[in-house]
Design a protein around this motif. Structure first.
Motif, PDB file in Angstrom:
ATOM      1  N   PRO A  33       0.825  -1.213   0.000  1.00  0.00           N
ATOM      2  CA  PRO A  33       0.000   0.000   0.000  1.00  0.00           C
ATOM      3  C   PRO A  33       0.854   1.255   0.000  1.00  0.00           C
ATOM      4  N   THR A  34       0.302   2.335  -0.531  1.00  0.00           N
ATOM      5  CA  THR A  34       1.051   3.607  -0.596  1.00  0.00           C
ATOM      6  C   THR A  34       1.351   4.097   0.801  1.00  0.00           C
ATOM      7  N   ARG A  60       4.248 -12.831   4.549  1.00  0.00           N
ATOM      8  CA  ARG A  60       3.453 -11.924   5.375  1.00  0.00           C
ATOM      9  C   ARG A  60       4.330 -10.951   6.134  1.00  0.00           C
ATOM     10  N   THR A  64       3.957  -6.789   6.564  1.00  0.00           N
ATOM     11  CA  THR A  64       3.518  -6.221   7.836  1.00  0.00           C
ATOM     12  C   THR A  64       4.515  -5.186   8.328  1.00  0.00           C
ATOM     13  N   THR A  67       4.159  -1.971   6.386  1.00  0.00           N
ATOM     14  CA  THR A  67       3.016  -1.118   6.686  1.00  0.00           C
ATOM     15  C   THR A  67       3.175  -0.380   7.998  1.00  0.00           C
ATOM     16  N   LYS A  68       4.229  -0.613   8.728  1.00  0.00           N
ATOM     17  CA  LYS A  68       4.454   0.140   9.955  1.00  0.00           C
ATOM     18  C   LYS A  68       4.673   1.607   9.603  1.00  0.00           C
ATOM     19  N   VAL A  71       0.541   4.482   6.660  1.00  0.00           N
ATOM     20  CA  VAL A  71      -0.214   4.346   5.428  1.00  0.00           C
ATOM     21  C   VAL A  71      -1.233   5.482   5.386  1.00  0.00           C
ATOM     22  N   VAL A  72      -1.380   6.110   4.200  1.00  0.00           N
ATOM     23  CA  VAL A  72      -2.322   7.222   4.092  1.00  0.00           C
ATOM     24  C   VAL A  72      -3.726   6.767   4.457  1.00  0.00           C
ATOM     25  N   GLY A  73      -4.360   7.526   5.323  1.00  0.00           N
ATOM     26  CA  GLY A  73      -5.751   7.261   5.638  1.00  0.00           C
ATOM     27  C   GLY A  73      -6.003   5.977   6.415  1.00  0.00           C
ATOM     28  N   TRP A  74      -4.972   5.453   7.071  1.00  0.00           N
ATOM     29  CA  TRP A  74      -5.184   4.229   7.849  1.00  0.00           C
ATOM     30  C   TRP A  74      -4.480   4.349   9.188  1.00  0.00           C
ATOM     31  N   PRO A  75      -5.033   3.967  10.325  1.00  0.00           N
ATOM     32  CA  PRO A  75      -6.413   3.503  10.477  1.00  0.00           C
ATOM     33  C   PRO A  75      -7.416   4.613  10.141  1.00  0.00           C
ATOM     34  N   PRO A  76      -8.633   4.237   9.787  1.00  0.00           N
ATOM     35  CA  PRO A  76      -9.605   5.218   9.310  1.00  0.00           C
ATOM     36  C   PRO A  76     -10.161   6.079  10.442  1.00  0.00           C
TER      37      PRO A  76
ATOM     38  N   PHE B  84     -10.725  10.419   5.420  1.00  0.00           N
ATOM     39  CA  PHE B  84      -9.419   9.841   5.746  1.00  0.00           C
ATOM     40  C   PHE B  84      -8.357  10.314   4.761  1.00  0.00           C
ATOM     41  N   LEU B  86      -8.215  10.481   1.576  1.00  0.00           N
ATOM     42  CA  LEU B  86      -7.954   9.739   0.344  1.00  0.00           C
ATOM     43  C   LEU B  86      -8.441  10.485  -0.896  1.00  0.00           C
ATOM     44  N   CYS B 407     -12.386  -2.291  13.255  1.00  0.00           N
ATOM     45  CA  CYS B 407     -11.129  -1.881  12.655  1.00  0.00           C
ATOM     46  C   CYS B 407      -9.973  -2.455  13.451  1.00  0.00           C
ATOM     47  N   GLU B 410      -3.773  -3.051  12.462  1.00  0.00           N
ATOM     48  CA  GLU B 410      -2.714  -3.460  11.554  1.00  0.00           C
ATOM     49  C   GLU B 410      -3.353  -4.193  10.380  1.00  0.00           C
ATOM     50  N   PHE B 467      -7.588  -3.672   2.398  1.00  0.00           N
ATOM     51  CA  PHE B 467      -6.528  -4.676   2.541  1.00  0.00           C
ATOM     52  C   PHE B 467      -7.107  -6.088   2.655  1.00  0.00           C
ATOM     53  N   ARG B 491     -10.347  -0.019  -0.659  1.00  0.00           N
ATOM     54  CA  ARG B 491      -8.983   0.482  -0.831  1.00  0.00           C
ATOM     55  C   ARG B 491      -7.997  -0.656  -0.656  1.00  0.00           C
ATOM     56  N   ASP B 492      -6.934  -0.624  -1.444  1.00  0.00           N
ATOM     57  CA  ASP B 492      -5.850  -1.592  -1.289  1.00  0.00           C
ATOM     58  C   ASP B 492      -6.307  -3.043  -1.314  1.00  0.00           C
TER      59      ASP B 492
END
Lengths: 187, 582
Positions: A33-34, A60, A64, A67-68, A71-76, B84, B86, B407, B410, B467, B491-492
């Motif tokens: 992911p971006t 995996r 993982t 993604t530490k 990530v844009v917009g995550w968590p939402p 968020f 996006l 949610c 991770e 994801f 997304r993703d």
């Protein structure tokens, strides 16, 4: 629907597919992911396939770890709430005075917030509570020491509380004979 | 008209208008309007409340023309994922076109509710000038205006009843905007300024609310100090909904007892929120009203578990609880024991990005709530671990869920005990909860979960996916099932062209589809746009490198895709990063 036939086949195929990785883990088939930090240049489909292969083989764990990075917009979480967090964190961090506490023989260290305690007795009680699972011997045979700004190992309790909290960098609980010798007549 | 229905034509229009007034939902009125020309004519002239779920689905002028007697309008702009970050900030959702058309065609408009739109001060000034009987202004998650615009509203809307500003980004350039309410102005029922950043003149506020005997809702912003809350509450003891300002101050026994009695004086309090910077010191001041509370929002308070438990265990009649994950499992177990009327729970993360002190909020808290609160139907839960077993238990305990949003922070997190994907857990939720209207997925998920959702989620209207999935099959299951699906945001996920093209017709039955960081190509979008003239296919590409979109090959990957049905054709206000394919 006609489309369904194609998808059921894909399902069955997936079940027999051999792949690396733990059972039940399904490596992503797409690029990572971006992230806000890395802005990849525009990729062609070939580059995408490369990235996918790398990720699959990495399994995996790699994805993982990757993604530490945020990530844009995550968590939402809405930006409105996010901004409040930053503000709250700032005040919270400004308030705490966390120092590490090590105890001889304990497998890991702890951290305490000196501002929570009002004086030496509370500190002692707090530490006893925290480390009681490691008490091999009776509570009396230990000394609480701290490392001050100059890096010297000092016995806790000699100076006024405020002076102590402002100069204490980390705490160390010494146990056994060494402690008894050190305590001498000061208690 | 068909023979048997001639008697119907004998009734005057007013009778049918009266009949239509009993139709509860717009969908029912829409259906009535399709029966015959007479009903279409009668229905459109008697509709006074209009809801536009996507501001670009219809031309403002067309909407205004069709329903000339509208008194209340609600309009939504940007897609949900704009919350968020996006969606590019210049994407659109401007309110001018609508406000201008409404000013022209609905001079008697009384209520306007806008969500996720860009509202300028000019818009606010137009509203203030053009609608003589304006009563309700509600702006949720909007931006583009300042307190100068609010001053115009305050000065001109003589009959204003509600000013509800919820989580907007408001520029603060007019400190004394509240002073623009004239001295004769006394009609306020709701005043929500919680989202304003700047200082509030509390004395002006005191005088304002002091002369509004019907004020029921007052939500302050964090600049209002605790000491001043006492004075404010004395002026509005009839308050039903209170949002405090800053809920912290130096410990002072006198202030505490004044606050305690001021709050106790509000005998009708049902809802509390605000609590910025709340600490254990002043929290007990609200204990006296806890039993009457039905709604409690502590999601901005960094209170720890023990304090939260002490407070919430007193709230025996609580229906809605918003709280931070600092409540931990123990706290939720206490909630489950005390709050038997709980209907809605939201647990927000206190530290979403850091790996700070681990919070002991796990699947156990969610299971406890599901077991202890039989009326629970809406959940938003942020956590770091989950198991299929827990979700199965929750599904069994709560077959009445209407909204389930989980949610796991991770991405790709599996069941932490079995290391399996969470397909079984979420499948159990959709199979058990037959009235589920909204679902958000997270954790490690394969196409199997989408198979269950497509097959079982017959009432589902909104689905959020991130994801998840293995390939095209996942998206196909959703689009070929879920017969009531309105909004889908993804997304993703590794979803590509095939399911989109195979299910093109489905997209016209939905309000909108958002897909970002998936595997869709430009070619598929072009095909879709050609095939479906009643859809706007918006391709969003923020990285302006290489060729312009028209010259890109079909296999060019699409970063962000927003597809929505519309009778208005392509919109004319697209920024440079958005292409509408034809």
């Amino acid at each position: 629907m006609d489309g369904g036939v194609g998808y059921a086949d894909m399902d069955a195929l997936k079940a027999t597919e051999l792949r690396l990785g733990l059972p039940g883990s399904h490596p992503p088939e797409k690029p990572l992911p971006t992230t806000t930090t890395a802005r990849p240049t525009k990729r062609s489909l070939d580059d995408d396939r490369e990235a996918r292969r790398e990720t699959s083989e990495g399994g995996r764990a790699t994805s993982t770890r990757a993604t530490k990075a945020q990530v844009v917009g995550w968590p939402p979480i809405r930006s409105y709430r996010k901004n409040s967090f930053q503000a709250m964190k700032a005040t919270a961090e400004a308030a705490g005075l966390y120092v590490k506490v090590s105890m001889d023989g304990a497998p890991y260290l702890r951290k305490i917030d000196l501002e929570v305690y009002k004086g030496y007795r509370e500190l002692r009680e707090g530490l006893e509570d925290m480390f009681k699972c490691f008490e091999g011997c009776k509570g009396s045979e230990y000394a609480i020491t701290y490392e001050d700004k100059d890096g010297d190992l000092m016995l806790v309790g000699d100076v006024p509380w405020e002076m102590f909290t402002s100069s204490c960098k980390k705490l160390r609980i010494i146990r056994g004979a060494e402690a008894i010798r050190g305590l001498g007549s000061s208690q | 008209m068909v023979g048997g229905f001639r008697w119907a034509a004998m009734f005057p229009d007013e009778v049918w208008e009266h009949v239509f007034s009993f139709l509860p939902a717009d969908a029912d009125r829409n259906a009535a309007a399709l029966v015959c020309r007479a009903w279409y004519r009668i229905e459109r002239r008697s509709r006074w409340r209009v809801f536009v779920g996507n501001c670009y689905a219809v031309e403002p002028a067309a909407a205004v023309r069709r329903f000339p007697e509208v008194r209340a309008a609600a309009i939504k702009g940007k897609p949900h994922f704009a919350d968020f970050n996006l969606v590019p900030s210049d994407w659109g959702g401007g309110a001018e076109a609508w406000v201008e058309a409404m000013a022209e065609g609905w001079p008697h408009l009384e209520e306007l509710r806008l969500k996720r739109m860009v509202v300028s001060d000019d818009c606010l000034e137009l509203i203030a000038r053009c609608f003589k009987n304006f009563k309700v202004l509600s702006l949720v998650s909007c931006e583009g205006f300042s307190t100068a615009g609010l001053a115009a509203i305050a000065a001109n809307c003589r009959n204003l009843r509600e000013l509800d500003l919820h989580e907007n980004e408001v520029e603060d350039n007019c400190l004394h905007w509240m002073s623009h309410f004239p001295e004769s102005f006394a009609s306020l029922v709701t005043l929500n300024i919680a989202c304003l950043e700047g200082e509030v003149n509390v004395s002006v506020l005191e005088r304002l609310i002091g002369r509004c005997p019907n004020l029921k809702t007052l939500r302050l912003n964090h600049s209002v100090p605790l000491e001043r809350l006492v004075g404010l509450l004395h002026r509005v003891p009839q308050l039903v909904d209170l949002g405090t300002g800053k809920f912290a101050a130096q410990h002072h026994p006198e202030l505490f007892s004044k606050l305690e009695s001021a709050i106790a004086g509000c005998k009708n309090l049902k809802s509390l929120s605000g609590f910025w910077e709340a600490g254990p010191t002043y929290l007990p001041a609200i204990y006296s009203v806890c039993e009457g509370l039905t709604s409690l929002n502590l999601s901005y308070a960094t209170l720890q578990g023990p304090e939260l438990i002490k407070l919430i265990s007193r709230c025996k009649n609580l229906q809605r609880l918003w709280v931070m994950d600092l409540i931990e499992d123990d706290g939720l177990i206490a909630v489950a024991a005390s709050c038997k009327l709980l209907q809605e729970l939201r647990v927000f993360p206190s530290d979403p990005y850091g790996a700070a002190q681990p919070i002991s909020l796990t699947e156990h808290g969610l299971v406890a709530i599901s077991a202890g609160c039989p009326m629970l139907h809406s959940v938003l839960y942020f956590c770091r671990q989950m198991t299929n077993a827990a979700l199965l238990t929750v599904a069994k305990n709560c077959p009445n869920f209407t909204c389930f949003r989980l949610c796991i922070m991770e991405p790709h997190t599996p069941d932490y005990i079995t290391r399996q994907p969470l397909d079984a857990g979420f499948s159990a939720i959709v199979e058990s909860c037959k009235h589920l209207r909204r679902l958000s997925l997270s954790g490690l998920l394969t196409d199997l979960v989408f198979k269950s959702i497509g097959a079982s989620a017959n009432c589902l209207e909104m689905l959020s996916v991130a994801f998840a999935g293995d390939g095209d099959a996942g998206l196909h299951y959703i689009l070929s099932g879920c017969k009531n699906l309105r909004k889908l945001e993804i997304r993703d996920c590794p979803f590509g062209d095939k399911p989109l093209l195979d299910n093109a017709a489905k997209l016209e039955t939905m309000r909108s589809l958002w897909m970002s960081s998936c595997s869709v190509t430009l070619g598929a979008c072009r095909q879709l746009a050609r095939k479906m003239p009643l859809l706007n296919v918006e391709v969003i590409n923020e990285r302006k490198r290489g060729l312009p979109l028209e010259l890109q090959p079909d296999n060019c990957p699409v970063e962000k895709l927003y597809i929505y049905r519309t009778v208005a054709g392509p919109r004319s206000d697209t920024p440079s990063c958005v292409w509408i394919l034809r």
